[in-house]
Design a protein around this motif. Structure first.
Motif, PDB file in Angstrom:
ATOM      1  N   ILE A  51     -18.604   9.177  -4.262  1.00 54.80           N
ATOM      2  CA  ILE A  51     -17.694   8.107  -4.410  1.00 54.80           C
ATOM      3  C   ILE A  51     -16.446   8.706  -4.830  1.00 54.80           C
ATOM      4  O   ILE A  51     -16.175   9.478  -5.580  1.00 54.80           O
ATOM      5  CB  ILE A  51     -18.080   6.902  -5.283  1.00 54.80           C
ATOM      6  CG1 ILE A  51     -17.304   5.631  -5.119  1.00 54.80           C
ATOM      7  CG2 ILE A  51     -17.776   7.295  -6.754  1.00 54.80           C
ATOM      8  CD1 ILE A  51     -18.117   4.348  -5.892  1.00 54.80           C
ATOM      9  N   VAL A  52     -15.315   7.911  -4.115  1.00 58.86           N
ATOM     10  CA  VAL A  52     -13.822   8.599  -4.296  1.00 58.86           C
ATOM     11  C   VAL A  52     -12.955   7.284  -4.178  1.00 58.86           C
ATOM     12  O   VAL A  52     -13.291   6.209  -3.830  1.00 58.86           O
ATOM     13  CB  VAL A  52     -13.573   9.553  -3.293  1.00 58.86           C
ATOM     14  CG1 VAL A  52     -14.330  10.723  -3.378  1.00 58.86           C
ATOM     15  CG2 VAL A  52     -13.384   9.065  -1.741  1.00 58.86           C
ATOM     16  N   GLU A  53     -11.704   7.395  -4.580  1.00 60.42           N
ATOM     17  CA  GLU A  53     -10.831   6.441  -4.633  1.00 60.42           C
ATOM     18  C   GLU A  53      -9.887   6.406  -3.504  1.00 60.42           C
ATOM     19  O   GLU A  53      -9.391   7.703  -3.121  1.00 60.42           O
ATOM     20  CB  GLU A  53     -10.004   6.381  -5.928  1.00 60.42           C
ATOM     21  CG  GLU A  53     -10.602   5.630  -7.047  1.00 60.42           C
ATOM     22  CD  GLU A  53      -9.763   5.673  -8.120  1.00 60.42           C
ATOM     23  OE1 GLU A  53      -9.983   4.703  -9.164  1.00 60.42           O
ATOM     24  OE2 GLU A  53      -8.409   6.506  -8.249  1.00 60.42           O
ATOM     25  N   VAL A  75      -4.306   8.010   0.962  1.00 59.25           N
ATOM     26  CA  VAL A  75      -4.462   9.102  -0.143  1.00 59.25           C
ATOM     27  C   VAL A  75      -5.649   8.693  -1.016  1.00 59.25           C
ATOM     28  O   VAL A  75      -6.305   7.901  -1.476  1.00 59.25           O
ATOM     29  CB  VAL A  75      -3.121   8.293  -1.182  1.00 59.25           C
ATOM     30  CG1 VAL A  75      -3.093   9.186  -2.455  1.00 59.25           C
ATOM     31  CG2 VAL A  75      -1.704   8.482  -0.683  1.00 59.25           C
ATOM     32  N   VAL A  76      -6.201   9.999  -1.189  1.00 59.10           N
ATOM     33  CA  VAL A  76      -7.740   9.798  -1.713  1.00 59.10           C
ATOM     34  C   VAL A  76      -7.735  10.753  -3.184  1.00 59.10           C
ATOM     35  O   VAL A  76      -6.832  11.668  -3.154  1.00 59.10           O
ATOM     36  CB  VAL A  76      -8.639  10.733  -0.679  1.00 59.10           C
ATOM     37  CG1 VAL A  76      -9.991  10.859  -1.439  1.00 59.10           C
ATOM     38  CG2 VAL A  76      -8.552  10.213   0.696  1.00 59.10           C
ATOM     39  N   ARG A  77      -8.267  10.259  -4.246  1.00 55.31           N
ATOM     40  CA  ARG A  77      -8.518  10.652  -4.987  1.00 55.31           C
ATOM     41  C   ARG A  77      -9.976  11.213  -5.503  1.00 55.31           C
ATOM     42  O   ARG A  77     -10.851  10.046  -5.372  1.00 55.31           O
ATOM     43  CB  ARG A  77      -8.120  10.070  -6.644  1.00 55.31           C
ATOM     44  CG  ARG A  77      -6.465   9.749  -6.389  1.00 55.31           C
ATOM     45  CD  ARG A  77      -6.015   8.964  -7.614  1.00 55.31           C
ATOM     46  NE  ARG A  77      -6.136   9.691  -8.868  1.00 55.31           N
ATOM     47  CZ  ARG A  77      -6.012   9.038  -9.851  1.00 55.31           C
ATOM     48  NH1 ARG A  77      -5.829   7.704 -10.025  1.00 55.31           N
ATOM     49  NH2 ARG A  77      -6.243   9.528 -10.936  1.00 55.31           N
ATOM     50  N   THR A  78     -10.590  12.335  -5.708  1.00 53.20           N
ATOM     51  CA  THR A  78     -11.825  12.731  -6.035  1.00 53.20           C
ATOM     52  C   THR A  78     -12.284  12.500  -7.431  1.00 53.20           C
ATOM     53  O   THR A  78     -13.424  12.781  -7.804  1.00 53.20           O
ATOM     54  CB  THR A  78     -12.158  14.086  -5.405  1.00 53.20           C
ATOM     55  OG1 THR A  78     -11.488  15.136  -6.188  1.00 53.20           O
ATOM     56  CG2 THR A  78     -11.553  14.149  -3.785  1.00 53.20           C
ATOM     57  N   ARG A  79     -11.430  12.776  -8.245  1.00 51.38           N
ATOM     58  CA  ARG A  79     -11.556  12.445  -9.720  1.00 51.38           C
ATOM     59  C   ARG A  79     -10.547  11.371 -10.411  1.00 51.38           C
ATOM     60  O   ARG A  79      -9.323  11.618 -10.064  1.00 51.38           O
ATOM     61  CB  ARG A  79     -11.228  13.883 -10.581  1.00 51.38           C
ATOM     62  CG  ARG A  79     -12.515  14.970 -10.047  1.00 51.38           C
ATOM     63  CD  ARG A  79     -13.908  14.492 -10.554  1.00 51.38           C
ATOM     64  NE  ARG A  79     -14.036  14.454 -12.045  1.00 51.38           N
ATOM     65  CZ  ARG A  79     -14.444  15.398 -12.788  1.00 51.38           C
ATOM     66  NH1 ARG A  79     -14.543  16.786 -12.326  1.00 51.38           N
ATOM     67  NH2 ARG A  79     -14.737  15.070 -13.987  1.00 51.38           N
ATOM     68  N   SER A  80     -11.042  10.589 -11.210  1.00 54.10           N
ATOM     69  CA  SER A  80     -10.305   9.563 -11.895  1.00 54.10           C
ATOM     70  C   SER A  80     -11.261   9.108 -13.202  1.00 54.10           C
ATOM     71  O   SER A  80     -12.376   9.392 -13.053  1.00 54.10           O
ATOM     72  CB  SER A  80      -9.667   8.547 -11.182  1.00 54.10           C
ATOM     73  OG  SER A  80     -10.511   7.662 -10.833  1.00 54.10           O
TER      74      SER A  80
END
Length: 204
Positions: A51-53, A75-80
């Motif tokens: 899962i990603v944002e 825009v993709v974030r793989t860690r948060s």
């Protein structure tokens, strides 16, 4: 030809139309954890650990990267903090079923997952479907499949097919993230082929 440009973890990434976010990230050297993904198989999205944002036109949502297609200018974030919290919960639930899995325990270290959080339901199968899909899609044998449903869902070898297809294959064994598959095969071999010659019991 690369015709989609997106941003992943602050990095501009060029991807081909039709690629998934997971494929695009890996092509750019960005790691995303997976448990049910295999390059030779159709995307499954079963384990949810990838899962990603994704932010699209100002709206942010959580998506499963192995099935979500790339889009221009997203825009993709793989860690948060949110992603890590979700992955931690997923791992804690999976560890209740397969507490000794080396792969799960390694991921648990990364995300701070507590393997003791939930009562153990040691089925050892985490329903990633790798064995079932590999046997069906790559080997085209359908020697292993899911039985039952819901919390009782498990994988099982089909004795009549497994007796012919599995002894010289076993290509699915190393795919299993919990090592349960080999034990399941040994069990069905012992119950269905008691003579040890891998021929189905006649019942006579």
């Amino acid at each position: 030809m690369s015709d989609v440009v997106l941003q992943i973890d602050g990095k501009e990434v060029k991807a081909n139309q039709g690629m998934t976010l997971l494929e695009a990230a890996r092509s750019a050297g960005i790691a995303i954890p997976t448990l049910c993904h295999h390059d030779q198989l159709e995307p499954y999205g079963g384990c949810r650990i990838c899962i990603v944002e994704v932010t699209v036109r100002g709206w942010t949502k959580l998506v499963v990267s192995c099935v979500y297609p790339v889009e221009r200018d997203i825009v993709v974030r793989t860690r948060s903090e949110k992603i890590d919290r979700v992955r931690k919960m997923i791992l804690e639930l999976l560890l209740a079923h397969a507490p000794e899995s080396p792969e799960l325990n390694e991921l648990a270290k990364t995300y701070g997952a507590n393997k003791q959080r939930f009562d153990r339901e040691a089925s050892f199968c985490i329903h990633c479907g790798l064995c079932v899909r590999y046997c069906a899609e790559v080997k085209r044998e359908n020697a292993v499949g899911f039985i039952d449903r819901g919390i009782r869902k498990e994988i099982s070898f089909i004795p009549e097919i497994a007796a012919q297809a599995c002894p010289e294959c076993k290509a699915c064994f190393p795919l299993c993230p919990t090592s349960y598959l080999q034990a399941a095969y040994v069990l069905i071999e012992g119950l269905a082929f008691p003579s040890g010659d891998l021929e189905p019991a006649s019942g006579k």
